[in-house]
Scaffold this active site. Structure first.
Site, PDB file in Angstrom:
ATOM      1  N   ASP A 170       0.868  -1.189   0.000  1.00  0.00           N
ATOM      2  CA  ASP A 170       0.000   0.000   0.000  1.00  0.00           C
ATOM      3  C   ASP A 170       0.906   1.241   0.000  1.00  0.00           C
ATOM      4  OD1 ASP A 170      -3.088   0.781   0.772  1.00  0.00           O
ATOM      5  OD2 ASP A 170      -1.623   2.237   1.577  1.00  0.00           O
ATOM      6  N   GLU A 199      -4.667   2.433  -4.508  1.00  0.00           N
ATOM      7  CA  GLU A 199      -3.203   2.599  -4.380  1.00  0.00           C
ATOM      8  C   GLU A 199      -2.566   1.362  -3.783  1.00  0.00           C
ATOM      9  OE1 GLU A 199      -5.116   2.991  -2.052  1.00  0.00           O
ATOM     10  OE2 GLU A 199      -4.171   3.350  -0.125  1.00  0.00           O
TER      11      GLU A 199
HETATM   12  N1  LIG Z   1      -4.668   9.496  -8.107  1.00  0.00           N
HETATM   13  C1  LIG Z   1      -5.267   8.379  -7.768  1.00  0.00           C
HETATM   14  N2  LIG Z   1      -5.685   8.200  -6.527  1.00  0.00           N
HETATM   15  C2  LIG Z   1      -6.274   7.032  -6.132  1.00  0.00           C
HETATM   16  C3  LIG Z   1      -6.480   6.001  -7.049  1.00  0.00           C
HETATM   17  N3  LIG Z   1      -7.076   4.978  -6.379  1.00  0.00           N
HETATM   18  C4  LIG Z   1      -7.232   5.380  -5.073  1.00  0.00           C
HETATM   19  N4  LIG Z   1      -6.747   6.621  -4.916  1.00  0.00           N
HETATM   20  C5  LIG Z   1      -6.705   7.410  -3.722  1.00  0.00           C
HETATM   21  O1  LIG Z   1      -5.915   6.829  -2.739  1.00  0.00           O
HETATM   22  C6  LIG Z   1      -6.296   7.293  -1.507  1.00  0.00           C
HETATM   23  C7  LIG Z   1      -6.258   6.231  -0.458  1.00  0.00           C
HETATM   24  O2  LIG Z   1      -6.427   6.837   0.801  1.00  0.00           O
HETATM   25  P1  LIG Z   1      -6.605   6.057   2.122  1.00  0.00           P
HETATM   26  O3  LIG Z   1      -7.257   4.763   1.877  1.00  0.00           O
HETATM   27  O4  LIG Z   1      -7.294   6.955   3.027  1.00  0.00           O
HETATM   28  O5  LIG Z   1      -5.176   5.774   2.651  1.00  0.00           O
HETATM   29  P2  LIG Z   1      -3.876   6.641   2.823  1.00  0.00           P
HETATM   30  O6  LIG Z   1      -4.179   8.041   2.575  1.00  0.00           O
HETATM   31  O7  LIG Z   1      -2.856   6.060   1.811  1.00  0.00           O
HETATM   32  O8  LIG Z   1      -3.449   6.357   4.210  1.00  0.00           O
HETATM   33  P3  LIG Z   1      -2.703   5.082   4.701  1.00  0.00           P
HETATM   34  O9  LIG Z   1      -3.137   3.926   3.935  1.00  0.00           O
HETATM   35  O10 LIG Z   1      -3.023   4.946   6.101  1.00  0.00           O
HETATM   36  O11 LIG Z   1      -1.264   5.375   4.446  1.00  0.00           O
HETATM   37  C8  LIG Z   1      -7.685   7.886  -1.715  1.00  0.00           C
HETATM   38  O12 LIG Z   1      -7.601   9.318  -1.587  1.00  0.00           O
HETATM   39  C9  LIG Z   1      -8.041   7.521  -3.131  1.00  0.00           C
HETATM   40  O13 LIG Z   1      -8.772   8.558  -3.740  1.00  0.00           O
HETATM   41  C10 LIG Z   1      -6.078   6.234  -8.399  1.00  0.00           C
HETATM   42  O14 LIG Z   1      -6.219   5.394  -9.290  1.00  0.00           O
HETATM   43  N5  LIG Z   1      -5.463   7.415  -8.670  1.00  0.00           N
END
Ligand SMILES: Nc1nc2c(ncn2[C@@H]2O[C@H](COP(=O)(O)OP(=O)(O)OP(=O)(O)O)[C@@H](O)[C@H]2O)c(=O)[nH]1
Length: 513
Positions: free
Chosen positions: A384, A428
Site C-alpha cells: 500500500d 493505491e
Molecule cells: N490518483 C489516484 N488516486 C487514487 C487512485 N485509487 C485510489 N486513490 C486514492 O488513494 C487514496 C487512499 O487513501 P486512504 O485509503 O485513506 O489511505 P492513505 O491516505 O494512503 O493512508 P494510509 O493507507 O493509512 O497510508 C484515496 O484518496 C483515493 O482517492 C487512483 O487510481 N489514482
C-alpha cells in the site's frame, strides 16, 4: 482484409483467370481444329462423291449413246444386206416401206436415206423429196466415196435438208459386187432425241451433259446453246491429257466452253469414236455444301459461345467463392486480434500496465493449487502506498496517477521469475504473488522493494515519514496451501494483517507474519 490476404487473393485471382483463359483457349482451339478438320473432310467427301456421280453418269450415258448408235448401225447393216439381195432400182417402193417401218420403231431416227453414186436421193423416209435433191456435197458422202471400208461413219451435226432438224448423220457405204462404189446408206439421229434424254436428268443450271466425237467436236451439250454444236474441244484437258491415259474417269478442270470450273466424269464409247461427259458445276457444289457447312459452323460458334459463357459463369462463381473465403479469413483474423485485445484488456490494469485484480485472483488461485499439489511454499505481498490521500490532495489526482505508475514500474522490476505476478490490487494497493518462495526470501524481497520505492525520491511533502518522499508499506505472508477452498481468502487476510501491522509500525517498511 489484411494487405497480405489481399495480395494472396489478387495472385490467386489472376492465376485463376490465367488458367481459365488457357483452358478456354485450348478448348476453343480444339473445337476449331476438330470442326475445321470435319468441314475440310466433308468438302473432300463432297468432291469425291461428286466425282463418283459424274463418272457413273458419264458411263451410264455412254451406254445409252452406244445403244442408240448400235441400233442405228444394225438397222443400216440390215438394210444394206437387203439391198445387196434385192437391188435398188426396181425395189424403191418396197424399200421405202422398209425404211419407214425401221424409222417408226427407232425414236432417235429423223430419217433413213439411200443415195446413188452421184448423191441423188433414191429412197428415203422423207415425205417429199426436195427439188434437185442431191447430197453429194455432204461430208459423209465424200467420205464413203473416198473410203472403201464397210464401217459405219458418224459425221458432224448438220441441218437436215428434208426435215430441217439438227441431225447426226450415221452412214454406210454401198458397194457393187465388184467392190465399186454403189452409193450411200444414211440414218440421221435427231439432236432433239439426246436433248430429251439429257433433259430427263435433274441437274443444276450450270451442270453439263455432252456428247462429243472422239476428235473433240461437240454433237450435243446440255444446257449450252446449239450454236456451240460442232465446236471443237480438242484443246481441252479431256482430249489433250485425260483420254490418252484412260477411257473413263473423273477430273476437275475449267471448261473450255464457258470457263466455269466443273467436276467432269468422262467415258469413251468402245464401239464408236464418241465421248460422253457429265460435268457438275463446282460453284454450285460449293454453294450446296456451304449451306450445310454454314449451319454446322454456326452451331459450332454457338457451342463455343456457350462454352465461353459457361467458363465465365464458373470463373465468376470461383471468384465470388475466393472473395468470400478471403473476406472470411480477414474477418476471422480481425476477430482473433480483437479477442486478444479484449482478453488482455480484461486481465491488464489500464493505468499501470500491471496485471489487474481479475488476473491476480486467477493467478493466486492457480498458485495456491500448485502449492497444495507440490507442497511448495507460496508467498504473498500486499503493498500500500503510504498517505496517498494526502499526496492526491496536495499534488492533485493526475500527479497521483503518475506516482502510481512510477511505483508500479519499480515493483515490476522485482519480478524474478515468470511465475511471479505483480498486480494492482485496487486503488493505491498492489499485490505480488511469489510461488515457490520461502518466507525469508519473500521478506527480503519486500524490504528491497520498500527501499527502492523510497529510493525513487518522489517528493511527498505531506508524508508522515521523515524523508518526505513517496514510500510503501508491505505485508508478507507465506504458506504451504491446503486444499481448503478458503485458502485464497485466508492468505490475503494474513498478508493484509501484516500490512496493517507495517502501517501501524510507522509505514515505509515490510512486515512478515
Ligand atoms: N490518483 C489516484 N488516486 C487514487 C487512485 N485509487 C485510489 N486513490 C486514492 O488513494 C487514496 C487512499 O487513501 P486512504 O485509503 O485513506 O489511505 P492513505 O491516505 O494512503 O493512508 P494510509 O493507507 O493509512 O497510508 C484515496 O484518496 C483515493 O482517492 C487512483 O487510481 N489514482
Amino acid at each position: 482484409m489484411t494487405e497480405q490476404t489481399g495480395v494472396v487473393a489478387g495472385v490467386s485471382k489472376s492465376m485463376l483467370r490465367q488458367m481459365m483463359l488457357i483452358f478456354l483457349v485450348v478448348i476453343s482451339s480444339a473445337v476449331l481444329a476438330v470442326n475445321g478438320w470435319t468441314l475440310w473432310s466433308s468438302w473432300q467427301r463432297m468432291l469425291s462423291s461428286t466425282e463418283d456421280n459424274a463418272r457413273n453418269l458419264s458411263i451410264s450415258l455412254s451406254r445409252q449413246a452406244g445403244d442408240t448408235f448400235l441400233q442405228t448401225e444394225l438397222t443400216l447393216q440390215d438394210l444394206r444386206d437387203r439391198i445387196n439381195i434385192v437391188g435398188l432400182r426396181h425395189q424403191s417402193a418396197a424399200l421405202t416401206q422398209q425404211l419407214l417401218q425401221r424409222k417408226a420403231v427407232l425414236p432417235q431416227l429423223d430419217g433413213l436415206f439411200i443415195y446413188d453414186t452421184e448423191g441423188n436421193w433414191i429412197v428415203s423416209t422423207a415425205s417429199a423429196l426436195p427439188a434437185n435433191a442431191n447430197n453429194a456435197d455432204r461430208e459423209y458422202f465424200q467420205y464413203h466415196l473416198k473410203h472403201s471400208d464397210n464401217q459405219v461413219h458418224i459425221g458432224d451435226v448438220v441441218r437436215s435438208r428434208s426435215s430441217g432438224n439438227l441431225i447426226i448423220p450415221v452412214s454406210m457405204r454401198l458397194n457393187n459386187f465388184d467392190g465399186t462404189f454403189r452409193g450411200v446408206l444414211l440414218a440421221t439421229i435427231r439432236i432433239d432425241f439426246f436433248r430429251q434424254v439429257y433433259d430427263y436428268y435433274n441437274l443444276g443450271e450450270h451442270d453439263i451433259l455432252g456428247l462429243m466425237k472422239a476428235n473433240g467436236n461437240i454433237l450435243y451439250a446440255r444446257p449450252l446453246s446449239d450454236t456451240l454444236i460442232n465446236k471443237s474441244l480438242s484443246a481441252s484437258p479431256l482430249f489433250t491429257r485425260l483420254l490418252k491415259t484412260s477411257s473413263a474417269g473423273a477430273a476437275m478442270y475449267r471448261s473450255a466452253l464457258d470457263g466455269r470450273e466443273r467436276i467432269f466424269g468422262y467415258s469413251r464409247l468402245k464401239r464408236y469414236p464418241l465421248v460422253v461427259v457429265a460435268g457438275y458445276d463446282k460453284q454450285q457444289i460449293w454453294r450446296t455444301w456451304g449451306a450445310d457447312a454454314f449451319t454446322f459452323a454456326m452451331l459450332s460458334v454457338v457451342l463455343l459461345l456457350l462454352l465461353f459463357l459457361f467458363g465465365f459463369i464458373v470463373l465468376r462463381h470461383i471468384h465470388l467463392n475466393l472473395k468470400n473465403q478471403f473476406e472470411l479469413t480477414a474477418v476471422r483474423d480481425q476477430l482473433t486480434a480483437m479477442n486478444r485485445t479484449l482478453q488482455s484488456l480484461a486481465l491488464i490494469d489500464g493505468l499501470t500496465g500491471l496485471a489487474n485484480r481479475r488476473q491476480f485472483d486467477l493467478w493466486l488461485q492457480r498458485s495456491i493449487e500448485r502449492s497444495s499439489r507440490q507442497q511448495t511454499p507460496l508467498s504473498l505481498l500486499m503493498i500500500d502506498v503510504d498517505t496517498f490521500k494526502n499526496y492526491n490532495d496536495h499534488y492533485g489526482h493526475q500527479a497521483g496517477d503518475h506516482c502510481l505508475k512510477q511505483v508500479a514500474a519499480c515493483l515490476q522490476q522485482h519480478q524474478r521469475q515468470p511465475d511471479d505476478l505483480v498486480a494492482r490490487y485496487g486503488g493505491e494497493e498492489f499485490a505480488i504473488v511469489l510461488p515457490n518462495t520461502h518466507a525469508a526470501d519473500a521478506l527480503l524481497l519486500a524490504q528491497q522493494m520498500v527501499r527502492d520505492v523510497a529510493g525513487l525520491g518522489i517528493p511527498h511533502e505531506k508524508s508522515s515519514v521523515a524523508e518526505k518522499v513517496v514510500t510503501i508499506s508491505i505485508g508478507v505472508h507465506t504458506t504451504i496451501a491446503g486444499r481448503d477452498s478458503a485458502a485464497q481468502d485466508q492468505l490475503i487476510a494474513e498478508a493484509d494483517k501484516a500490512l496493517y501491522q507495517a502501517k501501524n509500525s510507522g509505514k515505509n517498511q515490510a512486515v512478515a507474519l
